[in-house]
Design a protein around this motif. Structure first.
Motif, mmCIF file in Angstrom:
data_model
loop_
_atom_site.group_PDB
_atom_site.id
_atom_site.type_symbol
_atom_site.label_atom_id
_atom_site.label_comp_id
_atom_site.label_asym_id
_atom_site.label_seq_id
_atom_site.Cartn_x
_atom_site.Cartn_y
_atom_site.Cartn_z
ATOM 1 N N ALA A 59 -17.164 33.083 -10.782
ATOM 2 C CA ALA A 59 -16.495 33.264 -12.070
ATOM 3 C C ALA A 59 -15.158 32.526 -12.148
ATOM 4 N N LEU A 60 -14.633 32.104 -11.008
ATOM 5 C CA LEU A 60 -13.337 31.423 -10.976
ATOM 6 C C LEU A 60 -13.479 29.902 -10.949
ATOM 7 N N TRP A 61 -14.637 29.384 -11.356
ATOM 8 C CA TRP A 61 -14.918 27.950 -11.265
ATOM 9 C C TRP A 61 -13.895 27.101 -12.019
ATOM 10 N N SER A 62 -13.307 27.624 -13.087
ATOM 11 C CA SER A 62 -12.427 26.815 -13.931
ATOM 12 C C SER A 62 -11.022 26.625 -13.362
ATOM 13 N N VAL A 63 -10.719 27.315 -12.262
ATOM 14 C CA VAL A 63 -9.398 27.168 -11.635
ATOM 15 C C VAL A 63 -9.418 25.909 -10.767
ATOM 16 N N GLU A 64 -8.746 24.874 -11.220
ATOM 17 C CA GLU A 64 -8.851 23.574 -10.554
ATOM 18 C C GLU A 64 -8.370 23.602 -9.105
ATOM 19 N N SER A 65 -7.435 24.468 -8.788
ATOM 20 C CA SER A 65 -6.927 24.544 -7.414
ATOM 21 C C SER A 65 -7.930 25.201 -6.467
ATOM 22 N N ARG A 66 -9.046 25.683 -7.007
ATOM 23 C CA ARG A 66 -10.084 26.318 -6.195
ATOM 24 C C ARG A 66 -11.383 25.504 -6.210
ATOM 25 N N HIS A 67 -11.290 24.190 -6.434
ATOM 26 C CA HIS A 67 -12.487 23.356 -6.577
ATOM 27 C C HIS A 67 -13.401 23.440 -5.364
ATOM 28 N N ASP A 68 -12.853 23.267 -4.160
ATOM 29 C CA ASP A 68 -13.673 23.311 -2.943
ATOM 30 C C ASP A 68 -14.343 24.679 -2.778
ATOM 31 N N THR A 69 -13.602 25.727 -3.099
ATOM 32 C CA THR A 69 -14.155 27.077 -3.021
ATOM 33 C C THR A 69 -15.309 27.241 -4.001
ATOM 34 N N SER A 70 -15.158 26.719 -5.211
ATOM 35 C CA SER A 70 -16.214 26.833 -6.219
ATOM 36 C C SER A 70 -17.468 26.083 -5.796
ATOM 37 N N VAL A 71 -17.298 24.893 -5.237
ATOM 38 C CA VAL A 71 -18.445 24.127 -4.745
ATOM 39 C C VAL A 71 -19.186 24.922 -3.669
ATOM 40 N N ALA A 72 -18.431 25.483 -2.734
ATOM 41 C CA ALA A 72 -19.050 26.282 -1.668
ATOM 42 C C ALA A 72 -19.762 27.501 -2.238
ATOM 43 N N ALA A 73 -19.133 28.168 -3.193
ATOM 44 C CA ALA A 73 -19.726 29.375 -3.782
ATOM 45 C C ALA A 73 -21.020 29.054 -4.514
ATOM 46 N N ILE A 74 -21.049 27.949 -5.241
ATOM 47 C CA ILE A 74 -22.262 27.546 -5.956
ATOM 48 C C ILE A 74 -23.391 27.279 -4.971
ATOM 49 N N GLY A 75 -23.114 26.483 -3.940
ATOM 50 C CA GLY A 75 -24.141 26.183 -2.949
ATOM 51 C C GLY A 75 -24.642 27.425 -2.238
ATOM 52 N N CYS A 76 -23.721 28.296 -1.870
ATOM 53 C CA CYS A 76 -24.097 29.526 -1.164
ATOM 54 C C CYS A 76 -24.900 30.459 -2.066
ATOM 55 N N ALA A 77 -24.549 30.509 -3.341
ATOM 56 C CA ALA A 77 -25.258 31.396 -4.265
ATOM 57 C C ALA A 77 -26.721 30.975 -4.420
ATOM 58 N N PHE A 78 -26.967 29.675 -4.557
ATOM 59 C CA PHE A 78 -28.359 29.212 -4.637
ATOM 60 C C PHE A 78 -29.087 29.466 -3.318
ATOM 61 N N HIS A 79 -28.416 29.234 -2.212
ATOM 62 C CA HIS A 79 -29.002 29.469 -0.892
ATOM 63 C C HIS A 79 -29.379 30.940 -0.721
ATOM 64 N N LEU A 80 -28.429 31.817 -1.028
ATOM 65 C CA LEU A 80 -28.654 33.248 -0.824
ATOM 66 C C LEU A 80 -29.656 33.802 -1.832
ATOM 67 N N MET A 81 -29.661 33.246 -3.032
ATOM 68 C CA MET A 81 -30.620 33.691 -4.038
ATOM 69 C C MET A 81 -32.049 33.545 -3.528
ATOM 70 N N HIS A 82 -32.338 32.388 -2.913
ATOM 71 C CA HIS A 82 -33.689 32.164 -2.378
ATOM 72 C C HIS A 82 -33.924 32.965 -1.106
ATOM 73 N N GLN A 83 -32.908 33.047 -0.257
ATOM 74 C CA GLN A 83 -33.050 33.791 0.992
ATOM 75 C C GLN A 83 -33.351 35.261 0.739
ATOM 76 N N ARG A 84 -32.659 35.836 -0.249
ATOM 77 C CA ARG A 84 -32.745 37.279 -0.509
ATOM 78 C C ARG A 84 -33.584 37.632 -1.738
ATOM 79 N N ASN A 85 -34.091 36.586 -2.413
ATOM 80 C CA ASN A 85 -34.831 36.810 -3.655
ATOM 81 C C ASN A 85 -33.999 37.682 -4.605
ATOM 82 N N ASP A 86 -32.734 37.315 -4.738
ATOM 83 C CA ASP A 86 -31.765 38.147 -5.447
ATOM 84 C C ASP A 86 -31.675 37.751 -6.920
#
Length: 201
Positions: A101-128
């Motif tokens: 939800a904090l994707w629009s905070v430019e100072s958190r760009h690297d964090t947002s990229v990691a969160a997006i990748g992890c969310a897709f990864h975990l979604m498939h891993q956990r069928n969430d």
């Protein structure tokens, strides 16, 4: 310690860190200034790859999710928690959605990229499906911002579309995909429901 060198050895040489290295690494991550240093990115990855997800270890990594943490170091903490340790309790999923939800905070760009990748990864891993719903909302929000010519949103939109298709491909036994252009991201977006989980009616 050269954390980057140790990380590369862990990743490519099946290296196991010594007990002395583990103590130095833990002491470093516990030190007051570690959260503000970009080099903590490699240290965090080494720690997560070489440690179990005990309560103590998880709490140490969570310290690096704080607002005043270096963005690059914070992104490694996100990857450690959700990609390496694959934490997927209801609380973990809610925390990951909060990071998205904090994707629009430019100072958190690297964090947002990691969160997006992890969310897709975990979604498939956990069928969430909760993550699936959150990612659908994120894709639609990012697309709307791209239409408004929000330059900051463009790269995140492309990365989110690539993550969606790439994780879907891996989960379904297909070849991985690679793209970094908006022209390649848009077809994924238009067919976005294919790359997410079916909704519960």
């Amino acid at each position: 310690m050269d954390f980057s060198d140790i990380y590369q050895r862990l990743k490519f040489e099946e290296y196991e860190i010594s007990e002395d290295e583990r103590l130095q690494l833990t002491d470093y991550l516990r030190s007051r200034g570690s959260v503000s240093r970009p080099e903590s990115h490699a240290a965090m990855l080494v720690f997560c790859y070489s440690s179990e997800s005990t309560l103590e270890n998880v709490n140490l990594v969570r310290k690096f999710l704080a607002e005043d943490t270096d963005d690059y170091a914070r992104s490694a903490a996100v990857n450690g928690l959700y990609r390496i340790w694959r934490l997927g309790t209801a609380s973990d999923v809610n925390d990951l959605l909060s990071l998205l939800a904090l994707w629009s905070v430019e100072s958190r760009h690297d964090t947002s990229v990691a969160a997006i990748g992890c969310a897709f990864h975990l979604m498939h891993q956990r069928n969430d499906r909760l993550l699936s719903t959150g990612l659908m909302s994120l894709l639609e929000t990012l697309h709307e911002e791209v239409r408004r010519e929000n330059e900051f949103a463009v790269n995140l939109f492309i990365y989110a579309c690539w993550s969606a298709q790439d994780r879907w491909a891996q989960s379904n036994g297909h070849r991985r995909v690679h793209f970094d252009a908006i022209e390649e991201a848009l077809p994924v977006y238009w067919d976005r429901s294919k790359y997410l989980l079916e909704s519960i009616n």
